[in-house]
Design an enzyme around this catalytic site. Sequence first.
Site, PDB file in Angstrom:
ATOM      1  N   CYS A 131     138.541  11.849  18.614  1.00 37.75           N
ATOM      2  CA  CYS A 131     137.984  10.706  19.474  1.00 37.75           C
ATOM      3  C   CYS A 131     137.382  10.181  20.671  1.00 37.75           C
ATOM      4  CB  CYS A 131     139.050   9.588  19.889  1.00 37.75           C
ATOM      5  SG  CYS A 131     140.398  10.436  21.302  1.00 37.75           S
TER       6      CYS A 131
ATOM      7  N   GLU B 272     133.248   8.008  17.327  1.00 37.46           N
ATOM      8  CA  GLU B 272     134.639   8.741  17.270  1.00 37.46           C
ATOM      9  C   GLU B 272     133.636   9.825  16.110  1.00 37.46           C
ATOM     10  OE1 GLU B 272     138.552   8.288  16.592  1.00 37.46           O
ATOM     11  OE2 GLU B 272     137.629   7.067  17.762  1.00 37.46           O
TER      12      GLU B 272
END
Length: 357
Positions: free
Chosen positions: A315, A349
């Site tokens: 992330c 992501e």
Amino acid sequence: MSLENFGNFLTLDEKHSFIKKYFKEFYTKDFKLFTSKDKHYRTRAELSFYHENDTLFYAMFDPKSKKKYIIEYLDFADEKICAFMPKLLEYLRQDDKLKEKLFGVEFLTTKQELSVTLLYHKNIEDIKSNLENLSNNLHINLIARSKGKKLIFKTENLRQTLNIQDRKIFYEFNNDCFIQPNTAINEKMITWVCEILNTQKRMDLLELYCGYGNFTLALAPFFFKVLATEISKSNINFALKNCELNNTTNIHFARLSSEELSLAIKKEREFFRLKDIRLDDFNFSHVLVDPPRAGLDKSVIDLIKKYENIIYISCNPITLKENLKELSLTHRVEEFALFDQFVNTPHLECGVFLSKV
């Protein structure tokens, strides 16, 4: 992690263009891009409450300027959240006890269900009956929190079903669990990993930061055995329950930090929490890591680089790049995927598949 320090990247094409240059020392092939719908994609939303003239409004506050913004609608939030927001606000406005010292709300949805958490600066035991009436009248799973207290009406657990390669995977979790907040992108991430595994020679899987088993349950059929670690006791309990929901019997869960697991595998320390697990019985061909924003520390990198194949879900592209500097000494990036988890924001992501050189 946001890319806003590098530029105002909002579209997936803009993010892709930046990432291509940012990671060019590690990867020069084509990136796989996974889009999301641009509205009603987010299953989690947190709002403040603003009190004015004895009435109540949803609000957000700018973290830098502290300027408040009255919120009437969240077009990024799941449809169930959007539909419920005005009903909840109308009910709260009509109950002085419920709106007094109420400062925040958290919404969490799955494909099937919705839960609401109300946050108070007062003893919620004093309004227990009002909260129960709210839950019953609006037919909602309700949680109320104040300092040191939590009350639950109906249930705090939610059920979820993911569709992965023509399989249905069943989960249960609550809002204390870390949850991928874009269900469609979550399904695409897991499917991307499964498609890679379809082409691989596989033995056993080691998974770090497994949470309630989001990836674990879907990947287990690809391996003989799975060892999955997580430090949260409640997450482990949900993961065990999710194994039962899916009739999965080849996963072994251990409540260990990644650093503790590293010590155990190197036989530098024994852990009572591993008393029923023989680490020597595993032959790990693949390791999956989905770390927090801080990425992997050196002890974890030293552990995972021993294994043939690494799947890294990130992330935070910044810490991912730092970790790849170390991992690229022993491994090569074979696949790189970008998932537009938060549409029209600088967030991105990443999924990376590495194999040993």
